[in-house]
Design an enzyme around this catalytic site. Structure first.
Site, PDB file in Angstrom:
ATOM      1  N   LYS A   1      -7.523  -1.590  11.212  1.00  0.00           N
ATOM      2  CA  LYS A   1      -6.863  -1.961   9.948  1.00  0.00           C
ATOM      3  C   LYS A   1      -5.658  -1.060   9.734  1.00  0.00           C
ATOM      4  CE  LYS A   1      -6.222  -1.938   5.294  1.00  0.00           C
ATOM      5  NZ  LYS A   1      -5.351  -1.074   4.514  1.00  0.00           N
TER       6      LYS A   1
ATOM      7  N   GLU B   1       0.853  -1.204   0.000  1.00  0.00           N
ATOM      8  CA  GLU B   1       0.000   0.000   0.000  1.00  0.00           C
ATOM      9  C   GLU B   1       0.883   1.246   0.000  1.00  0.00           C
ATOM     10  OE1 GLU B   1      -3.340  -0.164   2.687  1.00  0.00           O
ATOM     11  OE2 GLU B   1      -3.470   2.026   2.712  1.00  0.00           O
TER      12      GLU B   1
ATOM     13  N   HIS C   1      -2.641  10.083   0.764  1.00  0.00           N
ATOM     14  CA  HIS C   1      -2.800   8.765   0.164  1.00  0.00           C
ATOM     15  C   HIS C   1      -2.661   8.847  -1.357  1.00  0.00           C
ATOM     16  CE1 HIS C   1      -4.122   4.623   0.167  1.00  0.00           C
ATOM     17  NE2 HIS C   1      -4.912   4.920  -0.839  1.00  0.00           N
TER      18      HIS C   1
ATOM     19  N   ASP D   1       4.403 -14.427  11.195  1.00  0.00           N
ATOM     20  CA  ASP D   1       3.160 -14.888  10.586  1.00  0.00           C
ATOM     21  C   ASP D   1       2.084 -13.808  10.759  1.00  0.00           C
ATOM     22  OD1 ASP D   1       0.709 -16.084  10.136  1.00  0.00           O
ATOM     23  OD2 ASP D   1       1.227 -17.969  11.110  1.00  0.00           O
TER      24      ASP D   1
HETATM   25  C1  MEV Z   1      -5.914   2.683   4.971  1.00  0.00           C
HETATM   26  O1  MEV Z   1      -5.160   1.566   4.622  1.00  0.00           O
HETATM   27  C2  MEV Z   1      -5.994   2.811   6.468  1.00  0.00           C
HETATM   28  C3  MEV Z   1      -6.866   3.936   6.998  1.00  0.00           C
HETATM   29  O2  MEV Z   1      -8.200   3.839   6.460  1.00  0.00           O
HETATM   30  C4  MEV Z   1      -6.891   3.814   8.474  1.00  0.00           C
HETATM   31  C5  MEV Z   1      -7.872   4.715   9.196  1.00  0.00           C
HETATM   32  O3  MEV Z   1      -8.869   5.127   8.581  1.00  0.00           O
HETATM   33  O4  MEV Z   1      -7.609   4.983  10.387  1.00  0.00           O
HETATM   34  C6  MEV Z   1      -6.343   5.279   6.572  1.00  0.00           C
END
Ligand code: MEV
Length: 442
Positions: free
Chosen positions: A283, A86, A396, A299
């Site tokens: 995530k 990513e 991003h 792992d």
């Molecule tokens: C993207 O991989 C992860 C995010 O969505 C985490 C979040 O929203 O805190 C940017």
């Protein structure tokens, strides 16, 4: 299309496997063989090493391997190795590391390091009878029976910490467990734990069958269903935290430190109370954790499963990180359950894993736990910081720009043009395409 099953696929050599796959599944004119073969390493020993990690390997699958510098962790500076596809993860980690560098960096505490495994069995008996047998006979026999398996681990300071008999008969008729806790020192310990548990399964059977405390009917009812470690390790926890005076939370977006602290805390609290947000929030944490887990040969499926189980420990899926803003101090922390190793597994085999561990100064397992928790917290800080200030897309999409341009076969000149073009703007897919078409028509 009617595909045919194949017998003995694993016995074919790599070329034969590819030929079969292409002839069976891939009938357009693309050069699928070349796609696979371009990733073969010319160094045949290295190629063979990778092939032997897993069955039926036909090629290698590249991931970018990056480094996030400037991580001050417990007073020591680290550059974190990160294997992740990513685009914005390494950049976000580096940004968060830099932010905390002059504010004392990250502090970590190992809370505990126990791992758990079970022998799950069915026995139609009275619970009190089994309990008595366990306490006065079985427990010692189990320890004795695994003495050879645990010898080396005991020498290294680990081994079996405790064995409990758990009555689960209210959840499932006649279901009991031997719940075993382990200390596995610098290894993740999966093989060690599973070997001990499989021996427990055998000893349990032998001891019950040879005991005169149980009737033949009870003995006949005994079924050892399975012996397996649990990837849930709520007693293998590391805490990572950052803190500073609220007035020092200066952000280049122009937001005041007080507003930043307030919004940041609200965002974390929302993740604590709202599972939809908690999932994305966590995530983001795992973006940081997994990248280092993979780079260090651990792992990531295990760390993912454990983190999410722990996030649900109070009956509702919630945030793994927390924030407070009391008495003018901003504090942000995570308690991460994570079981990793620095010996065994891929750690001595994969050259890049060896490199990663060397880059981290050859940490022991507890130090690696700390580094992983910091990586997760830093990533979470960077994401929430962007969310409550500029929005996530600015950073991003800036990192994603090259992916979009590569999709359209952009030249180096065109890429440079777009880097300048988007200097002060948020990148959008639509704008890249429109502008690229204009540029190419000129
Ligand atoms: C993207 O991989 C992860 C995010 O969505 C985490 C979040 O929203 O805190 C940017």
């Amino acid at each position: 299309m009617n595909y045919k099953p194949i017998q003995g696929f694993s016995k074919l050599n790599k070329e034969e496997k590819i030929k079969w796959i292409v002839s069976e599944y891939l009938h357009d004119n693309s050069d699928y063989e070349d796609i696979l073969k371009q990733y073969w390493n010319e160094n045949t020993a290295l190629q063979k090493l990778h092939e032997e990690f897993s069955e039926n390997t036909i090629s290698n699958f590249y991931m970018p391997y990056g480094v996030a510098p400037n991580f001050l962790i417990d007073g020591k500076l680290f550059a974190l190795p990160m294997a992740v596809e990513e685009s914005s993860v390494v950049a976000a980690a580096s940004k968060a590391a830099k932010f905390w560098l002059d504010k004392g960096g990250f502090k970590t505490t190992i809370i505990n390091t126990q791992k758990i495994g079970h022998t799950h069995f069915i026995l139609d008996t009275e619970a009190y009878k089994l309990k008595h047998f366990f306490n006065f006979t079985l427990k010692n026999k189990l320890i004795e029976a695994t003495a050879v398996i645990t010898r080396n681990m005991r020498k290294r300071g680990g081994g079996i910490l405790d064995i409990e008999l758990i009555d689960k008969t209210t959840d499932l008729p006649h279901y009991y467990q031997l719940k075993v806790s382990f200390e596995t020192v610098d290894s993740m310990g999966a093989n060690f734990i599973n070997s001990c548990l499989e021996q427990f399964g055998k000893t349990l059977k032998e001891e019950i069958n040879s005991s005169n405390e149980f009737s033949q009917k009870e003995k006949d009812s005994l079924q050892v269903v399975m012996n397996i470690l649990s990837n849930y390790t709520p007693d293998c926890i590391v805490r990572a935290e950052v803190s500073c005076n609220i007035e020092d939370l200066k952000d280049d977006s122009g937001i005041s430190p007080e507003e930043f602290a307030w919004k940041f805390k609200q965002a974390v609290t929302i993740a604590e109370v709202e599972p939809y947000r908690a999932t994305t929030h966590n995530k983001g944490i795992m973006n940081g954790v997994d990248a280092v887990v993979i780079a260090t040969g651990n792992d990531f499926r295990a760390t993912e499963a454990c983190a999410h189980a722990y996030a649900s420990k109070d009956g509702r899926y919630s945030s793994l990180s927390h924030c407070s803003t009391d008495n003018g101090v901003f504090r942000f922390w995570i308690d991460l359950p994570i079981s990793v190793g620095v010996v065994g597994g891929l750690t001595n085999l994969h050259p890049l894993v060896k490199f990663s561990l060397a880059l981290l100064g050859k940490p022991n397992a507890q130090e690696l736990m700390s580094i992983l928790a910091v990586s997760g917290l830093a990533q979470n800080f960077a994401a929430v910081r962007s969310l409550v200030t500029t929005g996530i897309q600015k950073g991003h999409m800036k990192m994603h720009l090259f992916n979009i341009l590569n999709q359209f076969g952009a030249t180096e000149e065109e890429k440079q043009y777009f880097v300048n073009y988007f200097k002060d703007k948020t990148v959008s897919h639509h704008e890249v395409i429109t502008e690229l078409n204009k540029l190419r028509q000129k």
